[in-house]
Structure formats: C-alpha cells, structure tokens
Design a protein around this motif. Structure first.
Motif, mmCIF file in Angstrom:
data_model
loop_
_atom_site.group_PDB
_atom_site.id
_atom_site.type_symbol
_atom_site.label_atom_id
_atom_site.label_comp_id
_atom_site.label_asym_id
_atom_site.label_seq_id
_atom_site.Cartn_x
_atom_site.Cartn_y
_atom_site.Cartn_z
ATOM 1 N N ALA A 97 -5.238 -0.406 9.473
ATOM 2 C CA ALA A 97 -5.440 0.057 8.098
ATOM 3 C C ALA A 97 -4.369 1.070 7.721
ATOM 4 O O ALA A 97 -4.316 2.166 8.278
ATOM 5 C CB ALA A 97 -6.826 0.676 7.947
ATOM 6 N N ASP B 203 -1.760 2.003 4.016
ATOM 7 C CA ASP B 203 -1.439 1.582 2.655
ATOM 8 C C ASP B 203 -0.012 1.055 2.520
ATOM 9 O O ASP B 203 0.374 0.609 1.438
ATOM 10 C CB ASP B 203 -1.684 2.725 1.664
ATOM 11 C CG ASP B 203 -0.775 3.919 1.895
ATOM 12 O OD1 ASP B 203 -0.344 4.115 3.049
ATOM 13 O OD2 ASP B 203 -0.507 4.674 0.943
ATOM 14 N N CYS C 103 1.731 -2.094 8.444
ATOM 15 C CA CYS C 103 0.766 -3.063 8.975
ATOM 16 C C CYS C 103 1.486 -4.220 9.664
ATOM 17 O O CYS C 103 1.098 -4.646 10.761
ATOM 18 C CB CYS C 103 -0.125 -3.594 7.856
ATOM 19 S SG CYS C 103 -1.303 -2.399 7.185
ATOM 20 N N GLU D 115 -6.013 -6.742 8.440
ATOM 21 C CA GLU D 115 -5.266 -5.604 7.936
ATOM 22 C C GLU D 115 -5.945 -5.102 6.676
ATOM 23 O O GLU D 115 -6.540 -5.874 5.925
ATOM 24 C CB GLU D 115 -3.821 -5.999 7.618
ATOM 25 C CG GLU D 115 -3.024 -6.483 8.823
ATOM 26 C CD GLU D 115 -1.657 -7.012 8.428
ATOM 27 O OE1 GLU D 115 -1.240 -6.776 7.260
ATOM 28 O OE2 GLU D 115 -1.000 -7.661 9.250
ATOM 29 N N ALA D 116 -5.876 -3.798 6.434
ATOM 30 C CA ALA D 116 -6.478 -3.201 5.242
ATOM 31 C C ALA D 116 -5.496 -2.202 4.646
ATOM 32 O O ALA D 116 -4.829 -1.479 5.375
ATOM 33 C CB ALA D 116 -7.793 -2.513 5.601
ATOM 34 N N ALA E 249 -10.844 -1.126 4.907
ATOM 35 C CA ALA E 249 -10.936 -0.922 6.353
ATOM 36 C C ALA E 249 -12.387 -1.001 6.815
ATOM 37 O O ALA E 249 -12.706 -1.639 7.825
ATOM 38 C CB ALA E 249 -10.334 0.426 6.733
ATOM 39 N N LEU F 28 -6.134 3.624 12.002
ATOM 40 C CA LEU F 28 -6.493 4.042 10.647
ATOM 41 C C LEU F 28 -5.583 5.140 10.118
ATOM 42 O O LEU F 28 -5.546 6.244 10.668
ATOM 43 C CB LEU F 28 -7.949 4.534 10.654
ATOM 44 C CG LEU F 28 -8.556 5.006 9.337
ATOM 45 C CD1 LEU F 28 -8.733 3.826 8.381
ATOM 46 C CD2 LEU F 28 -9.902 5.683 9.607
#
Length: 216
Positions: free
Chosen positions: A7, A9, A14, A32-33, A39, A53
């Motif tokens: 996770a 942005d 990622c 993936e987040a 997430a 994270l």
C-alpha cells in the motif's frame, strides 16, 4: 507462500516492490493499494500474511488504516514504509501495533529477507533506527510512567523476558540467555502481551525500553 499486500500512493513504488518481491519463490504480492481505505479492503479480501503500508497517503492515511487493520479478526503483520526513520508517525505506528518499519531506501537484496522476518512474527527494525525512536519515546514522561506502572504487575521472570524483548532477542535467543525452552518462552511472551495490553512483541519491546529495562 508469504502473501503480501503493498500500500503506497505512488504507483511506481508499488511496482518496484512487486518486482523485487516477485523474484522470491516463497513471496507473492496479492494486491496493491493506493490509499489506506483500499489497503484495508485488500486485507479483508486477501487475508495476507504481511502488509507493507505507507504512512503518508491521501484520504485515509496509513495510521488510520493500521488502526482498522488491528481490529480485524485476521491481523497480518503490518510493516510501515517511510522515508525518514525518526518520523513521529513511525513511533505512533509502532505503538498502534505495527510489527516494524522499512525505509523506502532499503536495499532490494534486503527487502525479501525482512518480509520473511515479519511473516515469522518478528520485529523489523534496525538497531540504529530503534535507538533514535526510543530516544524520542523516552522524552515522553507520560509514556515512561505508564511503562513503569505496568512493570509492577509482572513476575521477576516476566521482567527478564521483557528485558530480552527490549533488546530484540528472538524466542531462541531468550531461551538461551535464560535457560528456558522455546515453548516456555512463547508462553511467557503470550502472557506478557496480555498483561501489558500489547498487540505484539514489538510494542512490548518498546515498552521495555521506555521503562529503562533495555538500553537504547
């Protein structure tokens, strides 16, 4: 197979992490987040073993996501991703239940091994970074007083085990130092986590350092 959710942005981050982890036979990135809400959804959907994270994400940030993940019945090991290891958010994340953290500058050849360490239930922290974080924590009088009060509820043996956790020893290392079997150590650690209201051994180790049991 170690199942991982990444996770961050930044899509490039990622993709980078997926490429590195994908080179290992025993690690698979299952999702993936790009924000904290995604997430949490990925964790619920895939039930991963480890979550990498990012703390600073738009919308639902990493700390909020960590709190939500910690309340799930299936709680993976959450390792936070950060650029600065002395960031106050890192300390807050550790207290919220994170299993440790990784700098985004971590060498690719080290990343896979550290994910395996997290999946095995161990702390992912470098000694140097731990020292800086503990130095910051030790300045917080309230946290130090709380840690010392909690020590009063422990037996002498539990204090010894907690001291070892503060020094980052594994169960095998604790057993060797205290002449205990690993099974006995696991029992002591489990009871310590309940007594101290800690989510994992990382939190317990941090508490030990705050109380002055282990050197920073």
């Amino acid at each position: 197979m170690i199942r991982v959710v990444v996770a961050d942005d930044e899509p490039m981050v990622c993709a980078h992490l997926r490429t590195i982890l994908g080179s290992a036979d025993d690690v698979r990135v299952v999702d993936e987040a790009l924000d904290g809400a995604a997430a949490v959804e990925a964790v619920i959907r895939h039930r991963p073993d480890v979550v990498l994270l990012d703390l600073r994400m738009p919308g639902v940030d990493g700390l909020t996501a960590l709190g939500r993940i910690a309340r799930l019945a299936h709680r993976p090991a959450v390792v936070v991703l950060t650029t600065f290891d002395a960031d106050e958010y890192v300390l807050r994340a550790l207290r919220a239940g994170a299993a440790g953290f990784l700098l985004k500058s971590t060498r690719p050849e080290d990343l896979i091994g550290l994910v395996r360490v997290a999946a095995d239930g161990h702390t992912v922290l470098s000694p140097q970074a731990t020292q800086r974080l503990v130095s910051a924590a030790s300045r917080e009088e309230a946290g130090r007083d709380r840690a010392r009060r909690l020590l009063g509820e422990l037996t002498p043996r539990e204090v010894e085990v907690l001291t070892c956790l503060g020094e980052g020893l594994s169960n095998a290392g604790i057993g060797s130092r205290l002449s205990l079997t690993e099974a006995t150590v696991k029992g002591h650690v489990s009871r310590l986590l309940v007594k101290l209201d800690c989510a994992n051994r990382t939190q317990a180790g941090l508490l030990a350092r705050e109380a002055g049991l282990a050197a920073g």
